[in-house]
Design a protein around this motif. Sequence first.
Motif, mmCIF file in Angstrom:
data_model
loop_
_atom_site.group_PDB
_atom_site.id
_atom_site.type_symbol
_atom_site.label_atom_id
_atom_site.label_comp_id
_atom_site.label_asym_id
_atom_site.label_seq_id
_atom_site.Cartn_x
_atom_site.Cartn_y
_atom_site.Cartn_z
ATOM 1 N N LEU A 143 28.986 4.660 14.859
ATOM 2 C CA LEU A 143 28.146 5.845 15.012
ATOM 3 C C LEU A 143 27.432 5.825 16.361
ATOM 4 C CD1 LEU A 143 26.978 8.387 13.652
ATOM 5 C CD2 LEU A 143 25.139 6.948 12.749
ATOM 6 N N ILE A 144 26.883 4.681 16.727
ATOM 7 C CA ILE A 144 26.182 4.565 18.017
ATOM 8 C C ILE A 144 27.150 4.839 19.172
ATOM 9 C CG2 ILE A 144 25.102 2.930 19.592
ATOM 10 C CD1 ILE A 144 23.237 3.978 17.474
ATOM 11 N N ALA A 145 28.372 4.309 19.055
ATOM 12 C CA ALA A 145 29.356 4.527 20.109
ATOM 13 C C ALA A 145 29.686 6.011 20.251
ATOM 14 C CB ALA A 145 30.622 3.727 19.819
ATOM 15 N N LEU A 163 22.404 9.301 3.442
ATOM 16 C CA LEU A 163 21.298 10.121 3.933
ATOM 17 C C LEU A 163 20.721 9.546 5.220
ATOM 18 C CD1 LEU A 163 19.437 10.935 0.584
ATOM 19 C CD2 LEU A 163 20.831 12.488 1.970
ATOM 20 N N LEU A 164 20.655 8.211 5.309
ATOM 21 C CA LEU A 164 20.203 7.579 6.550
ATOM 22 C C LEU A 164 21.146 7.930 7.695
ATOM 23 C CD1 LEU A 164 18.476 5.591 8.192
ATOM 24 C CD2 LEU A 164 19.937 3.749 7.330
ATOM 25 N N LYS A 165 22.445 7.858 7.429
ATOM 26 C CA LYS A 165 23.436 8.188 8.455
ATOM 27 C C LYS A 165 23.264 9.631 8.928
ATOM 28 C CE LYS A 165 28.446 8.731 9.010
ATOM 29 N NZ LYS A 165 29.765 8.576 8.340
ATOM 30 N N ARG A 166 23.090 10.560 7.980
ATOM 31 C CA ARG A 166 22.963 11.970 8.354
ATOM 32 C C ARG A 166 21.647 12.247 9.081
ATOM 33 N NH1 ARG A 166 26.242 15.985 4.597
ATOM 34 N NH2 ARG A 166 27.988 14.620 4.060
ATOM 35 N N THR A 167 20.606 11.546 8.674
ATOM 36 C CA THR A 167 19.331 11.705 9.373
ATOM 37 C C THR A 167 19.437 11.214 10.811
ATOM 38 O OG1 THR A 167 18.096 11.454 7.300
ATOM 39 C CG2 THR A 167 16.889 11.076 9.346
ATOM 40 N N MET A 168 20.106 10.077 11.003
ATOM 41 C CA MET A 168 20.320 9.556 12.350
ATOM 42 C C MET A 168 21.148 10.536 13.183
ATOM 43 S SD MET A 168 21.100 5.564 11.362
ATOM 44 C CE MET A 168 21.536 5.096 13.042
ATOM 45 N N MET A 171 17.831 5.542 17.528
ATOM 46 C CA MET A 171 18.780 5.185 16.471
ATOM 47 C C MET A 171 18.526 3.767 15.966
ATOM 48 S SD MET A 171 20.518 7.932 16.076
ATOM 49 C CE MET A 171 18.964 8.743 16.540
ATOM 50 N N ASN A 172 18.192 2.871 16.890
ATOM 51 C CA ASN A 172 17.885 1.491 16.489
ATOM 52 C C ASN A 172 16.663 1.448 15.578
ATOM 53 O OD1 ASN A 172 20.000 0.519 18.028
ATOM 54 N ND2 ASN A 172 18.729 0.020 19.804
ATOM 55 N N SER A 173 15.678 2.298 15.874
ATOM 56 C CA SER A 173 14.479 2.350 15.043
ATOM 57 C C SER A 173 14.812 2.855 13.646
ATOM 58 C CB SER A 173 13.425 3.248 15.689
ATOM 59 O OG SER A 173 12.997 2.720 16.922
ATOM 60 N N HIS A 174 15.653 3.880 13.577
ATOM 61 C CA HIS A 174 16.092 4.385 12.274
ATOM 62 C C HIS A 174 16.747 3.259 11.471
ATOM 63 C CE1 HIS A 174 15.342 8.664 12.104
ATOM 64 N NE2 HIS A 174 15.822 8.854 13.317
ATOM 65 N N TRP A 175 17.643 2.544 12.111
ATOM 66 C CA TRP A 175 18.433 1.531 11.406
ATOM 67 C C TRP A 175 17.567 0.344 10.968
ATOM 68 C CZ3 TRP A 175 22.690 1.436 8.863
ATOM 69 C CH2 TRP A 175 23.324 0.211 8.579
ATOM 70 N N GLN A 176 16.657 -0.088 11.835
ATOM 71 C CA GLN A 176 15.809 -1.226 11.509
ATOM 72 C C GLN A 176 14.890 -0.947 10.326
ATOM 73 O OE1 GLN A 176 13.822 -2.037 15.203
ATOM 74 N NE2 GLN A 176 15.685 -2.809 16.203
ATOM 75 N N HIS A 177 14.440 0.288 10.193
ATOM 76 C CA HIS A 177 13.514 0.624 9.125
ATOM 77 C C HIS A 177 14.181 1.199 7.889
ATOM 78 C CE1 HIS A 177 10.844 0.553 12.707
ATOM 79 N NE2 HIS A 177 9.985 0.040 11.859
ATOM 80 N N GLY A 178 15.448 1.580 8.011
ATOM 81 C CA GLY A 178 16.100 2.187 6.859
ATOM 82 C C GLY A 178 17.409 1.560 6.466
ATOM 83 N N GLY A 179 17.984 0.722 7.328
ATOM 84 C CA GLY A 179 19.301 0.158 7.046
ATOM 85 C C GLY A 179 19.235 -1.035 6.122
#
Length: 249
Positions: free
Chosen positions: A77-79, A215-220, A241-249
């Motif tokens: 996703l990041i790529a 939902l995390l993926k779609r929010t990101m 995106m890193n912040s999203h993943w660290q707090h929700g992944g």
Amino acid sequence: MDWGSLAGLVLALAAIAGGQWVEGGRLGALMQPAALVIVVGGTLGAVLLQNGMGTLWRGLRLAGKAFSPQPPFYEALIASIQGWSKTARADGFLQLERYLTDQRDPFIAKGIRMLVDNVDAETLRSILETDIDSYERWERQSIRVWEAAGGYAPTIGILGAVLGLMRVMDNLGEPALLGSGIAVAFVATVYGVGLANLVCLPIANKLKKQLALELLKRTMLADALVSIARGENSAVIQERMNSHWQHGG
């Protein structure tokens, strides 16, 4: 196939059968067609009454996801986001159209299409958030089918037990019929509790966990697409995106 989930179900059923065997009981005693019909049929009927045929059917189809592996998506996703961001900044939004050719995710396709159409950032965010909310409601309705089944099955099992005991009372004068009635009574309870706690509720919880990740993926994605619409630097987008993943992944 998610072999861990399948192994968990097999292990749970094997533990019950193994416990019956270790205690010296017959495995055949657990096979009571009458109890199975009462519990499964009664539970399906109650869930159908609560949810309707459409939701019930969606919920049954959704169960397959509980036994399907959910591959990691973060790196890919990041790529992709980095590629969209650099293309938009260097060549303009119209050049993002080439990413639509092989895009299988309709949510991503919708977001990129709106970027190509030069939709402003706030409108883009509003539309994508509405899409996420609708998707979440739709999925949770289907997951509630399994939660409802997990709630009804034990009670239906008790009803099966009462029916079995009623048969026993009707045949007190015929000892040969007492055993089958008692068997249905106890096995119906086992089926009801087992169906709820070994199948329905674990499937519901697994689906909720998968929904949270989706939902995390779609929010990101929504956040990234809005950032691209605003022309933000790709490095800033990645940090978000890193912040999203660290707090929700």
